[in-house]
Scaffold this motif. Structure first.
Motif, PDB file in Angstrom:
ATOM      1  N   ASP A  50      64.014 -42.198  12.638  1.00 45.40           N
ATOM      2  CA  ASP A  50      63.291 -42.102  13.900  1.00 45.40           C
ATOM      3  C   ASP A  50      63.846 -40.984  14.788  1.00 45.40           C
ATOM      4  O   ASP A  50      63.098 -40.294  15.481  1.00 45.40           O
ATOM      5  CB  ASP A  50      63.312 -43.442  14.636  1.00 45.40           C
ATOM      6  CG  ASP A  50      62.120 -43.571  15.556  1.00 45.40           C
ATOM      7  OD1 ASP A  50      60.981 -43.345  15.087  1.00 45.40           O
ATOM      8  OD2 ASP A  50      62.311 -43.848  16.754  1.00 45.40           O
ATOM      9  N   ALA A  63      59.505 -42.213   9.135  1.00 45.83           N
ATOM     10  CA  ALA A  63      59.582 -43.081  10.313  1.00 45.83           C
ATOM     11  C   ALA A  63      58.200 -43.509  10.816  1.00 45.83           C
ATOM     12  O   ALA A  63      57.995 -43.728  12.003  1.00 45.83           O
ATOM     13  CB  ALA A  63      60.369 -42.427  11.453  1.00 45.83           C
ATOM     14  N   LEU A  64      57.248 -43.625   9.886  1.00 44.90           N
ATOM     15  CA  LEU A  64      55.934 -44.136  10.282  1.00 44.90           C
ATOM     16  C   LEU A  64      55.909 -45.649  10.163  1.00 44.90           C
ATOM     17  O   LEU A  64      55.000 -46.312  10.626  1.00 44.90           O
ATOM     18  CB  LEU A  64      54.838 -43.517   9.415  1.00 44.90           C
ATOM     19  CG  LEU A  64      54.608 -42.029   9.615  1.00 44.90           C
ATOM     20  CD1 LEU A  64      53.552 -41.502   8.662  1.00 44.90           C
ATOM     21  CD2 LEU A  64      54.210 -41.730  11.064  1.00 44.90           C
ATOM     22  N   MET A  97      53.901 -33.172   8.133  1.00 43.84           N
ATOM     23  CA  MET A  97      53.231 -34.123   7.240  1.00 43.84           C
ATOM     24  C   MET A  97      51.833 -33.666   6.861  1.00 43.84           C
ATOM     25  O   MET A  97      51.112 -33.088   7.669  1.00 43.84           O
ATOM     26  CB  MET A  97      53.113 -35.486   7.928  1.00 43.84           C
ATOM     27  CG  MET A  97      54.466 -36.083   8.268  1.00 43.84           C
ATOM     28  SD  MET A  97      54.298 -37.823   8.643  1.00 43.84           S
ATOM     29  CE  MET A  97      55.981 -38.155   9.202  1.00 43.84           C
ATOM     30  N   ARG A 116      62.445 -37.873  13.571  1.00 39.23           N
ATOM     31  CA  ARG A 116      61.075 -37.716  14.061  1.00 39.23           C
ATOM     32  C   ARG A 116      61.078 -37.146  15.479  1.00 39.23           C
ATOM     33  O   ARG A 116      60.363 -36.188  15.789  1.00 39.23           O
ATOM     34  CB  ARG A 116      60.354 -39.067  14.048  1.00 39.23           C
ATOM     35  CG  ARG A 116      58.972 -39.037  14.677  1.00 39.23           C
ATOM     36  CD  ARG A 116      58.326 -40.402  14.670  1.00 39.23           C
ATOM     37  NE  ARG A 116      58.904 -41.317  15.643  1.00 39.23           N
ATOM     38  CZ  ARG A 116      58.568 -41.361  16.935  1.00 39.23           C
ATOM     39  NH1 ARG A 116      57.653 -40.549  17.396  1.00 39.23           N
ATOM     40  NH2 ARG A 116      59.148 -42.220  17.755  1.00 39.23           N
ATOM     41  N   LEU A 117      61.932 -37.736  16.331  1.00 37.82           N
ATOM     42  CA  LEU A 117      61.998 -37.258  17.713  1.00 37.82           C
ATOM     43  C   LEU A 117      62.471 -35.807  17.768  1.00 37.82           C
ATOM     44  O   LEU A 117      62.094 -35.055  18.667  1.00 37.82           O
ATOM     45  CB  LEU A 117      62.915 -38.165  18.543  1.00 37.82           C
ATOM     46  CG  LEU A 117      62.383 -39.591  18.730  1.00 37.82           C
ATOM     47  CD1 LEU A 117      63.426 -40.477  19.390  1.00 37.82           C
ATOM     48  CD2 LEU A 117      61.103 -39.581  19.560  1.00 37.82           C
ATOM     49  N   TYR A 177      59.921 -33.378  10.832  1.00 37.06           N
ATOM     50  CA  TYR A 177      58.927 -33.642   9.786  1.00 37.06           C
ATOM     51  C   TYR A 177      57.648 -32.835   9.958  1.00 37.06           C
ATOM     52  O   TYR A 177      57.091 -32.767  11.035  1.00 37.06           O
ATOM     53  CB  TYR A 177      58.479 -35.112   9.824  1.00 37.06           C
ATOM     54  CG  TYR A 177      59.580 -36.111   9.615  1.00 37.06           C
ATOM     55  CD1 TYR A 177      60.244 -36.195   8.402  1.00 37.06           C
ATOM     56  CD2 TYR A 177      59.932 -36.976  10.637  1.00 37.06           C
ATOM     57  CE1 TYR A 177      61.242 -37.126   8.210  1.00 37.06           C
ATOM     58  CE2 TYR A 177      60.938 -37.919  10.458  1.00 37.06           C
ATOM     59  CZ  TYR A 177      61.593 -37.984   9.239  1.00 37.06           C
ATOM     60  OH  TYR A 177      62.575 -38.910   9.061  1.00 37.06           O
ATOM     61  N   ARG A 187      61.621 -33.653  15.699  1.00 39.22           N
ATOM     62  CA  ARG A 187      60.557 -32.903  15.021  1.00 39.22           C
ATOM     63  C   ARG A 187      61.030 -32.250  13.725  1.00 39.22           C
ATOM     64  O   ARG A 187      60.847 -31.056  13.490  1.00 39.22           O
ATOM     65  CB  ARG A 187      59.965 -31.851  15.959  1.00 39.22           C
ATOM     66  CG  ARG A 187      58.928 -32.420  16.883  1.00 39.22           C
ATOM     67  CD  ARG A 187      59.357 -32.400  18.317  1.00 39.22           C
ATOM     68  NE  ARG A 187      58.275 -32.892  19.174  1.00 39.22           N
ATOM     69  CZ  ARG A 187      58.215 -32.662  20.471  1.00 39.22           C
ATOM     70  NH1 ARG A 187      59.130 -31.953  21.075  1.00 39.22           N
ATOM     71  NH2 ARG A 187      57.228 -33.151  21.173  1.00 39.22           N
TER      72      ARG A 187
END
Ligand code: ATP
Ligand code: MG
Lengths: 272, 258
Positions: free
Chosen positions: A88, A71-72, A98, A91-92, A96, A94
Motif C-alpha cells: 500500500d 494493493a488492490l 497497471m 501504491r501511495l 505501480y 506511485r
C-alpha cells in the motif's frame, strides 16, 4: 508436487528484489458458505528489472496474486513487500503502472489526455505533461493519434494507449493482467514484440498474467506456473532464450520450454 | 453543419405541417364554427392579434421556468454529489428524495400559495424546483456512481483522492445522463409552471391567460397561449441539446448505426 522445477524463490531476501512475497494467503468470503481459498502459502521473490509471467488454469488465483502485489486487495495472511515497503505504501508512492484485459481508457479524454491523467494527478505542469505524452505516443507507435478519442481506435491500439498511460509516470513496477487477452493472434504477437521492446528500453520490472504458454515463454525471464484450489506455485521456470529475435518463436529451445511449461500444467491436472 | 441540421429536421417539419393541414381541413368540414377545437389558422390569427399580451405572459412564465429549472438542477446536482461522496448522505438523502418525489407536487400549489401569497411567483417557482429536482437527482447520481471497477482501480493505483476521482471520473461519466435529465426536466418545468399558475401567482402569466380565456369560452385565445407554452418547451429542449454538445465533445462524432 511443488519443487518440480523449483527455482531460487525460496532463497534469502535478495537486496535487489522488486517484490518479496512470503507465506501469502487470500481467502474470499471468510467463514461464509461461499468461502474461496484463492491463494495459499505463496512465497515469491521477483528481481528488479525482470519480466515474470504468471500462468495457470482459470481460477487458480493469478489475478488475485497480481492484485495483492498492486494493493488492490489486502492479504488474509502473509506479507507483500514492494521495493522494500508495504504494497500500500508503494501504491501511495506511485510505484505501480497497471494494465488490464480491457483498456480502461476514459472515453471523454483524448488519447493524449488519457496518457496525461496520472501525470495530472501527480501535479506535473502542462508543458512537462505534454512532452511526456508525446514521448509515450512515440513509444507505443501511435504518434498521430494523440487527439483521437478512444472509441476511434482499434482494440489493439487502445491496449497500447493503456500501456503508454501505465508507463507515463515511469513507475518502477508494471502489473499487467492479460493485457492482450482480447486481441487476435496477429495483433497479439505484434504487441508482444512491442512490450518487449518497451521493457528493454525502460528496464521496468514486469509482472504479467497470461493464459497463453507461448506468450509467457516468449516474453519472460521466468514463468511462474500456478495450480488451483487453493492457488499455489506449482513450478518456477527459468527462461533462457537470450535476446528475442524474429526466429525465436521457431527455435528449438522455444518449443522445449513451451513443452516444459505445458507438462507442469498437465501433470498438475492429472494429479488431482 | 446547418445544412445537415436542416436535412435531419425536414421529416419532422413535413410531418408537423401535414398534420396541421389535415387538422385544418377536417375541422373545416366537421366543425366549421370552431367551438370545440379551433383550426390552426384561427389559433395563428389569435396569436398574432394577442401577440404583445401573450409575449408578456410568456416572459412572466419563462422567468418562473428558468429560475425554477436553475434552482431544481442545482438542488438535484448537489444532492447527487453528496449522495455519491458520502455513505451517510446516501443513507439519509436518497430515501428523502424518493419520499419527496412521492408527493403529488402539483397538489401542493394551493398550499404554497397560502404560504407565499396568492399573487407571489415564489410558490410557482417552488413547484418547478420540486418537479425538476427529482429526475436530475436520479439520473445524475446514477451517472456519478456507475463507474467501472477497472477505472476505479486505476485511479486507486494513482493514489487519487476521493475528490480527484469525482472530478476526473465521476463527473464526466455523469454528463450524458445529466443532460438526458435536463431534457426531461425542461419540459416538466414548463408544465409545472403553467399548472401552478392556474392556482395563483402573477396575473400576467401564460397559466392565468389560459384559465381566464377558457373561463370566458375564448378557446382560440387559450390555444394560442398553449402554442406559446409548447414553443417554450421546444426551445428549452434544443438549448439543453446545445449545452450537451458543448459539454460532451467526445460524443459528437460517434458513428452508430440506427
Ligand atoms: N472478489 C472476489 N470475491 C470472491 N471470490 C473471488 C474474488 N476474486 C476472485 N475470487 C475467487 O478466487 C479464485 C481465484 O480468482 P482469480 O481471479 O485470481 O483467478 P485467475 O487465475 O485470475 O483466473 P482467470 O484465469 O480466469 O482470470 C477464484 O475461485 C475466484 O472465484
Ligand atoms: Mg484473472
Amino acid at each position: 508436487m511443488t519443487g518440480h522445477i523449483q527455482g531460487s524463490a525460496a532463497g534469502g531476501v535478495a537486496a535487489s528484489a522488486a517484490v518479496e512475497i512470503s507465506d501469502l494467503s487470500k481467502v474470499f468470503n471468510h467463514g461464509k458458505p461461499n468461502e474461496v481459498h484463492a491463494l495459499d502459502g505463496i512465497g515469491l521473490s521477483i528481481e528488479t528489472g525482470s519480466f515474470v509471467s504468471l500462468i495457470g488454469p482459470s481460477g487458480c488465483g493469478k489475478s488475485t496474486l497480481l492484485r495483492l502485489i498492486g494493493a488492490l486487495t489486502a492479504p488474509t495472511d502473509g506479507t507483500v513487500l514492494v521495493n522494500g515497503k508495504s504494497a500500500d505504501q508503494a501504491r501511495l508512492d506511485r510505484d505501480y503502472g497497471m494494465a488490464f484485459q480491457t483498456s480502461g481508457l476514459f472515453g471523454w479524454r483524448t488519447v493524449t489526455q488519457n496518457i496525461e491523467l496520472p501525470l495530472q494527478l501527480m501535479g506535473w505542469n502542462k508543458l512537462d505533461r505534454k512532452n511526456r505524452a508525446a514521448e509515450m505516443l512515440e513509444l507505443i507507435k501511435l504518434p498521430e493519434f494523440g487527439d483521437h478519442y478512444p472509441h476511434e481506435l482499434s482494440g489493439g491500439m487502445q491496449q497500447r494507449v493503456a500501456i503508454g498511460r501505465a508507463l507515463s509516470f515511469q513507475p518502477s513496477l508494471l502489473l499487467m493482467d492479460e493485457p492482450f487477452g482480447a486481441l487476435d493472434e496477429m495483433t497479439r504477437e505484434h504487441m508482444q514484440t512491442e512490450v518487449l521492446d518497451i521493457w528493454k528500453k525502460t528496464g521496468k520490472t514486469v509482472v504479467f498474467v497470461t493464459h497463453s504458454i507461448p506468450e509467457a515463454v516468449f516474453l519472460s525471464n521466468r514463468v511462474i506456473v500456478m495450480s488451483p484450489r487453493p492457488g499455489r506455485i506449482a513450478a518456477d521456470i527459468e527462461i533462457d532464450l537470450g535476446a528475442r529475435t524474429f526466429d525465436t518463436r521457431e527455435s528449438q529451445r522455444f518449443f522445449e520450454l513451451i513443452t516444459q511449461v505445458r507438462e507442469v500444467l498437465r501433470f498438475d491436472e492429472d494429479s488431482r | 453543419m446547418i445544412a445537415k441540421a436542416l436535412r435531419s429536421a425536414a421529416p419532422a417539419v413535413l410531418l408537423g405541417a401535414g398534420g396541421l393541414v389535415l387538422w385544418e381541413l377536417i375541422l373545416l368540414v366537421v366543425n366549421p364554427d370552431g367551438f370545440v377545437l379551433p383550426r390552426p389558422t384561427e389559433i395563428l390569427g389569435s396569436l398574432i392579434e394577442n401577440f404583445t399580451e401573450i409575449l408578456a405572459a410568456a416572459g412572466t412564465t419563462g422567468f418562473i421556468v428558468i429560475t425554477g429549472l436553475v434552482g431544481g438542477i442545482a438542488l438535484g446536482v448537489v444532492w447527487a454529489l453528496l449522495v455519491s461522496q458520502f455513505r451517510i448522505a446516501d443513507e439519509m438523502l436518497t430515501p428523502l428524495a424518493v419520499a419527496l418525489n412521492a408527493i403529488p407536487i402539483i397538489a401542493l400549489a394551493p398550499i404554497f400559495n397560502a404560504w407565499y401569497g396568492l399573487l407571489s411567483p415564489t410558490s410557482n417557482q417552488a413547484i418547478v424546483v420540486l418537479l425538476v429536482f427529482f429526475p436530475v437527482f436520479v439520473n445524475t447520481s446514477k451517472g456519478l456512481t456507475s463507474v467501472g471497477a477497472i477505472e476505479l482501480e486505476l485511479m486507486h493505483s494513482y493514489a487519487a483522492s476521493k475528490w480527484e476521482i469525482t472530478k476526473t471520473v465521476r463527473i464526466p461519466n455523469a454528463m450524458p445522463l445529466f443532460f438526458t435529465s435536463l431534457k426531461i426536466a425542461s419540459s416538466l418545468a414548463v408544465i409545472g409552471a403553467i399548472v401552478a399558475e392556474y392556482f395563483g401567482g402573477r396575473q400576467d402569466s401564460l397559466g392565468q391567460f389560459i384559465v381566464q380565456n377558457a373561463a370566458s369560452s375564448r378557446y382560440t385565445e387559450a390555444w394560442a397561449a398553449v402554442v406559446a407554452a409548447s414553443t417554450m418547451g421546444i426551445l428549452l429542449y434544443f438549448v439543453s441539446g446545445g449545452f450537451e454538445r458543448v459539454a460532451t465533445p467526445w460524443r459528437r462524432d460517434v458513428d452508430v448505426v440506427g
